[in-house]
Design an enzyme around this catalytic site. Sequence first.
Site, PDB file in Angstrom:
ATOM      1  N   SER A 153       0.839  -1.207   0.000  1.00  0.00           N
ATOM      2  CA  SER A 153       0.000   0.000   0.000  1.00  0.00           C
ATOM      3  C   SER A 153       0.864   1.243   0.000  1.00  0.00           C
ATOM      4  O   SER A 153       1.960   1.253   0.580  1.00  0.00           O
ATOM      5  CB  SER A 153      -0.878   0.006   1.244  1.00  0.00           C
ATOM      6  OG  SER A 153      -1.466   1.274   1.431  1.00  0.00           O
ATOM      7  N   TYR A 166      -0.777  -0.414  10.075  1.00  0.00           N
ATOM      8  CA  TYR A 166      -1.055  -0.830   8.693  1.00  0.00           C
ATOM      9  C   TYR A 166       0.148  -0.526   7.784  1.00  0.00           C
ATOM     10  O   TYR A 166       0.577  -1.369   6.984  1.00  0.00           O
ATOM     11  CB  TYR A 166      -2.310  -0.085   8.230  1.00  0.00           C
ATOM     12  CG  TYR A 166      -2.772  -0.369   6.834  1.00  0.00           C
ATOM     13  CD1 TYR A 166      -3.527  -1.503   6.546  1.00  0.00           C
ATOM     14  CD2 TYR A 166      -2.508   0.525   5.801  1.00  0.00           C
ATOM     15  CE1 TYR A 166      -3.985  -1.737   5.254  1.00  0.00           C
ATOM     16  CE2 TYR A 166      -2.968   0.292   4.514  1.00  0.00           C
ATOM     17  CZ  TYR A 166      -3.702  -0.837   4.249  1.00  0.00           C
ATOM     18  OH  TYR A 166      -4.151  -1.067   2.965  1.00  0.00           O
ATOM     19  N   LYS A 170       2.382  -3.183   5.705  1.00  0.00           N
ATOM     20  CA  LYS A 170       2.431  -3.122   4.243  1.00  0.00           C
ATOM     21  C   LYS A 170       3.861  -2.932   3.733  1.00  0.00           C
ATOM     22  O   LYS A 170       4.211  -3.430   2.648  1.00  0.00           O
ATOM     23  CB  LYS A 170       1.528  -1.996   3.737  1.00  0.00           C
ATOM     24  CG  LYS A 170       0.034  -2.278   3.919  1.00  0.00           C
ATOM     25  CD  LYS A 170      -0.369  -3.602   3.282  1.00  0.00           C
ATOM     26  CE  LYS A 170      -1.844  -3.684   2.945  1.00  0.00           C
ATOM     27  NZ  LYS A 170      -2.216  -5.041   2.484  1.00  0.00           N
TER      28      LYS A 170
HETATM   29  P1  NAD Z   1     -12.061  -5.198   1.805  1.00  0.00           P
HETATM   30  O1  NAD Z   1     -12.317  -4.959   3.248  1.00  0.00           O
HETATM   31  O2  NAD Z   1     -13.170  -4.996   0.847  1.00  0.00           O
HETATM   32  O3  NAD Z   1     -11.486  -6.662   1.577  1.00  0.00           O
HETATM   33  C1  NAD Z   1     -10.589  -7.286   2.459  1.00  0.00           C
HETATM   34  C2  NAD Z   1     -11.058  -8.709   2.670  1.00  0.00           C
HETATM   35  O4  NAD Z   1     -10.121  -9.392   3.506  1.00  0.00           O
HETATM   36  C3  NAD Z   1     -12.417  -8.772   3.375  1.00  0.00           C
HETATM   37  O5  NAD Z   1     -13.347  -9.500   2.587  1.00  0.00           O
HETATM   38  C4  NAD Z   1     -12.109  -9.480   4.678  1.00  0.00           C
HETATM   39  O6  NAD Z   1     -13.171 -10.311   5.160  1.00  0.00           O
HETATM   40  C5  NAD Z   1     -10.868 -10.279   4.325  1.00  0.00           C
HETATM   41  N1  NAD Z   1     -10.114 -10.676   5.508  1.00  0.00           N
HETATM   42  C6  NAD Z   1      -9.767  -9.890   6.555  1.00  0.00           C
HETATM   43  N2  NAD Z   1      -9.136 -10.609   7.482  1.00  0.00           N
HETATM   44  C7  NAD Z   1      -9.039 -11.875   7.005  1.00  0.00           C
HETATM   45  C8  NAD Z   1      -8.485 -13.058   7.509  1.00  0.00           C
HETATM   46  N3  NAD Z   1      -7.886 -13.104   8.710  1.00  0.00           N
HETATM   47  N4  NAD Z   1      -8.567 -14.191   6.766  1.00  0.00           N
HETATM   48  C9  NAD Z   1      -9.194 -14.171   5.554  1.00  0.00           C
HETATM   49  N5  NAD Z   1      -9.746 -13.061   5.026  1.00  0.00           N
HETATM   50  C10 NAD Z   1      -9.672 -11.929   5.753  1.00  0.00           C
HETATM   51  O7  NAD Z   1     -10.830  -4.257   1.414  1.00  0.00           O
HETATM   52  P2  NAD Z   1     -10.098  -3.983   0.006  1.00  0.00           P
HETATM   53  O8  NAD Z   1     -10.062  -2.524  -0.165  1.00  0.00           O
HETATM   54  O9  NAD Z   1     -10.644  -4.839  -1.058  1.00  0.00           O
HETATM   55  O10 NAD Z   1      -8.606  -4.436   0.378  1.00  0.00           O
HETATM   56  C11 NAD Z   1      -7.935  -5.534  -0.224  1.00  0.00           C
HETATM   57  C12 NAD Z   1      -6.454  -5.403   0.041  1.00  0.00           C
HETATM   58  O11 NAD Z   1      -5.946  -4.246  -0.640  1.00  0.00           O
HETATM   59  C13 NAD Z   1      -6.086  -5.212   1.511  1.00  0.00           C
HETATM   60  O12 NAD Z   1      -4.883  -5.898   1.794  1.00  0.00           O
HETATM   61  C14 NAD Z   1      -5.870  -3.734   1.621  1.00  0.00           C
HETATM   62  O13 NAD Z   1      -5.039  -3.399   2.704  1.00  0.00           O
HETATM   63  C15 NAD Z   1      -5.237  -3.444   0.278  1.00  0.00           C
HETATM   64  N6  NAD Z   1      -5.327  -2.052  -0.126  1.00  0.00           N
HETATM   65  C16 NAD Z   1      -6.509  -1.522  -0.502  1.00  0.00           C
HETATM   66  C17 NAD Z   1      -6.538  -0.190  -0.922  1.00  0.00           C
HETATM   67  C18 NAD Z   1      -7.803   0.425  -1.448  1.00  0.00           C
HETATM   68  O14 NAD Z   1      -7.717   1.540  -2.006  1.00  0.00           O
HETATM   69  N7  NAD Z   1      -8.947  -0.222  -1.326  1.00  0.00           N
HETATM   70  C19 NAD Z   1      -5.380   0.599  -0.885  1.00  0.00           C
HETATM   71  C20 NAD Z   1      -4.180   0.014  -0.485  1.00  0.00           C
HETATM   72  C21 NAD Z   1      -4.158  -1.323  -0.127  1.00  0.00           C
END
Ligand code: NAD
Length: 306
Positions: A153, A166, A170
Amino acid sequence: MSAEVRLDGQVVIVTGAGNGIGRAHAVLLAERGARVVVNDLGGAVDGSGSSGAAQRVVDEIRAAGGVAVASTDSIATAAGGADLVARAVHEYGRIDAVIHNAGILRDSTLAKMREEDVTAVLDVHLAGAFHVLRPAWGQMAERGYGRIVLTSSSSGLFGNFGQANYGAAKAGLIGLMNVLALEGARRGILVNAIAPTAATRMTENLLGELTDRFDPRHVAAVATYLASGQCQLNRHILTVGGGRVGRIFVGVTPGWYGGVEPVSPDDIRASIDDICRLDDFIIPDSGADEVTLIQRALSGPAGPTV
Ligand code: NAD
């Protein structure tokens, strides 16, 4: 635009694939022929609770003619990671790629951060990668093929207020990528990372007026490419958001050499601009590569290094 990226018959584990970006990965991978292990605990953004998120994505993939199986294991524990990998092998007999995408948020400033906010976030993002990759690695190494995509991230790579837990997790994933890429290369395992920006429940109200443009499918395209056999990149970080894709890298300035005798803090103070000058930066291929760069500087004259 170009030859189609296909993963026909390949087995891909996607952690956190019940929602958001992970769901988009799973759906696209299945469209491209992969057999997908859709892992999701189904919790809330902070990791609490559980739901049938993984099964819903599996149903969606199957309805579209794809192949997928659900896993509700929590990858925040070693036992959960082992069960997930065992499920993939039991169901499909092999593992070609792992996309570690699961994530939670427990934002607060360091002053207010509770111990459990640190461990919960590190456990899912960083330890979670170990929990899945340690058991999956042997499967891949044995067959001499593997693709690993870690989800980093901008918060970790560039910083974001209120996300010390976080951001550290990351950034830690980049350290993991750097080492696994070196260990995996001789076994046909390539390891890369993405730094995504997408409109999901995690970024609700954060992306402003262009929110609709940050479709997670843009991110899925990059992850699917990195998870495919067509990808020959190793140890790369690709940033993707709203269709804009770039490379993030860790580089080092040519720097400054103080001579054979130990320099003083005053020398450092006097030379700080030369030390930090970004012109002609270098991207080392490994820690050892940087040592070679230092050795080269030591055989030259004192002053700014060229
Ligand atoms: P989201 O919350 O929609 O999806 C994350 C998923 O991970 C959820 O469905 C959750 O149930 C699952 N999860 C959490 N803990 C878990 C565990 N212990 N075992 C199995 N599953 C688990 O969020 P997102 O935005 O889709 O994020 C996806 C990834 O991308 C994450 O790692 C997040 O940190 C990263 N990210 C997202 C963004 C963004 O702009 N959305 C930016 C930077 C990084």
